[in-house]
Design a protein around this motif. Structure first.
Motif, PDB file in Angstrom:
ATOM      1  N   GLN A 166       0.822  -1.213   0.000  1.00  0.00           N
ATOM      2  CA  GLN A 166       0.000   0.000   0.000  1.00  0.00           C
ATOM      3  C   GLN A 166       0.860   1.269   0.000  1.00  0.00           C
ATOM      4  N   LEU A 167       1.982   1.221   0.694  1.00  0.00           N
ATOM      5  CA  LEU A 167       2.888   2.372   0.686  1.00  0.00           C
ATOM      6  C   LEU A 167       3.457   2.600  -0.711  1.00  0.00           C
ATOM      7  N   ALA A 168       3.727   1.513  -1.422  1.00  0.00           N
ATOM      8  CA  ALA A 168       4.211   1.649  -2.806  1.00  0.00           C
ATOM      9  C   ALA A 168       3.136   2.287  -3.681  1.00  0.00           C
ATOM     10  N   TYR A 169       1.876   1.919  -3.465  1.00  0.00           N
ATOM     11  CA  TYR A 169       0.789   2.518  -4.241  1.00  0.00           C
ATOM     12  C   TYR A 169       0.651   4.009  -3.934  1.00  0.00           C
ATOM     13  N   LEU A 170       0.975   4.397  -2.717  1.00  0.00           N
ATOM     14  CA  LEU A 170       0.944   5.827  -2.390  1.00  0.00           C
ATOM     15  C   LEU A 170       2.003   6.579  -3.196  1.00  0.00           C
ATOM     16  N   LEU A 171       3.147   5.953  -3.410  1.00  0.00           N
ATOM     17  CA  LEU A 171       4.185   6.568  -4.244  1.00  0.00           C
ATOM     18  C   LEU A 171       3.683   6.739  -5.675  1.00  0.00           C
ATOM     19  N   VAL A 172       2.959   5.746  -6.169  1.00  0.00           N
ATOM     20  CA  VAL A 172       2.375   5.853  -7.504  1.00  0.00           C
ATOM     21  C   VAL A 172       1.391   7.011  -7.540  1.00  0.00           C
ATOM     22  N   GLU A 173       0.583   7.103  -6.515  1.00  0.00           N
ATOM     23  CA  GLU A 173      -0.420   8.170  -6.441  1.00  0.00           C
ATOM     24  C   GLU A 173       0.236   9.547  -6.432  1.00  0.00           C
ATOM     25  N   GLU A 174       1.417   9.633  -5.840  1.00  0.00           N
ATOM     26  CA  GLU A 174       2.143  10.907  -5.784  1.00  0.00           C
ATOM     27  C   GLU A 174       2.968  11.172  -7.046  1.00  0.00           C
ATOM     28  N   GLY A 175       2.969  10.231  -7.977  1.00  0.00           N
ATOM     29  CA  GLY A 175       3.734  10.414  -9.203  1.00  0.00           C
ATOM     30  C   GLY A 175       5.202  10.059  -9.067  1.00  0.00           C
ATOM     31  N   ARG A 176       5.571   9.407  -7.995  1.00  0.00           N
ATOM     32  CA  ARG A 176       6.979   9.026  -7.772  1.00  0.00           C
ATOM     33  C   ARG A 176       7.190   7.616  -8.315  1.00  0.00           C
ATOM     34  N   LYS A 177       7.159   7.518  -9.655  1.00  0.00           N
ATOM     35  CA  LYS A 177       7.146   6.225 -10.333  1.00  0.00           C
ATOM     36  C   LYS A 177       8.391   5.394 -10.054  1.00  0.00           C
ATOM     37  N   ASP A 178       9.563   5.981 -10.161  1.00  0.00           N
ATOM     38  CA  ASP A 178      10.799   5.219  -9.975  1.00  0.00           C
ATOM     39  C   ASP A 178      10.899   4.651  -8.550  1.00  0.00           C
TER      40      ASP A 178
END
Length: 215
Positions: A166-178
């Motif tokens: 879920q924390l990784a999905y939050l990074l996706v949501e923030e646009g922090r793809k790498d």
């Protein structure tokens, strides 16, 4: 000499027997009491086991009966009426949150009640937090969701890898793809990650344009 010696032996034996009977009359009740305590304790233990099994069966039957209700409203009403304490209350609360489409507010309230119960073990409380964060989705600020998930992602917590997902999905949501790809790739090699989670992580990496096998 044999007759006097035999007589003395008989008298000695009789004296011993009298002393033994006297001691039994004086202290024999202690032995009887110990026997009664042992037998009574065993009977009490068996009764407690039978009672616990009966209560567990009745609780399970009540949950199944509630879940068989025809409408979501009827299911919620039936579940709410089931009496439960401790771990059973946690299970009941999680079941009450299983139909957020029909009663989103009630589902969140049920999860909050489990989450706030300090008497429950982490396995229940962490699951309630994880479920709440997923249910809230983008309605809750990313910072608040991350704050709730980070403690769950610590080593030794029961849902560590799910919280990391879920924390990784939050990074996706923030646009922090790498950063998200790096976090998801770590999950694909984490020995504690179940197979389904590894597959989801690999699929998300591909969707983000990355390579799951790249180190």
């Amino acid at each position: 000499m044999s007759n006097p010696e035999s007589f003395i032996d008989e008298v000695t034996e009789e004296v011993r027997r009298d002393k033994l009977f006297a001691m039994f009359r004086k202290y024999g009740w202690i032995g009887v009491l110990l026997v009664l305590l042992i037998v009574g304790g065993a009977a009490w233990t068996e009764w407690q086991k039978a009672r616990a099994q009966s209560e567990a069966r009745a609780f399970g039957d009540a949950l199944l009966g509630a879940l068989d209700a025809d409408t979501p409203e009827a299911r919620i009403a039936a579940l709410s009426a089931v009496e439960a304490k401790g771990d059973r209350a946690a299970l009941k609360g999680l079941l009450l949150s299983s139909d957020p489409v029909s009663d989103r507010t009630g589902a969140l309230q049920a999860l909050a009640a489990v989450e706030a119960d300090a008497t429950l073990p982490p396995v229940w409380r962490d699951l309630a937090v994880l479920r709440r964060v997923i249910l809230q989705g983008a309605e809750a600020p990313v910072a608040d969701r991350r704050l709730a998930l980070e403690p769950l992602a610590q080593p030794g917590r029961p849902y560590r890898t799910m919280a990391l997902e879920q924390l990784a999905y939050l990074l996706v949501e923030e646009g922090r793809k790498d950063e998200a790809i790096t976090a998801l790739r770590a999950l694909t090699t984490d020995q504690e990650s179940p197979g389904g989670l590894r597959n989801r992580a690999a699929q998300m990496i591909v969707a983000l344009g990355g390579d799951p096998a790249q180190g």
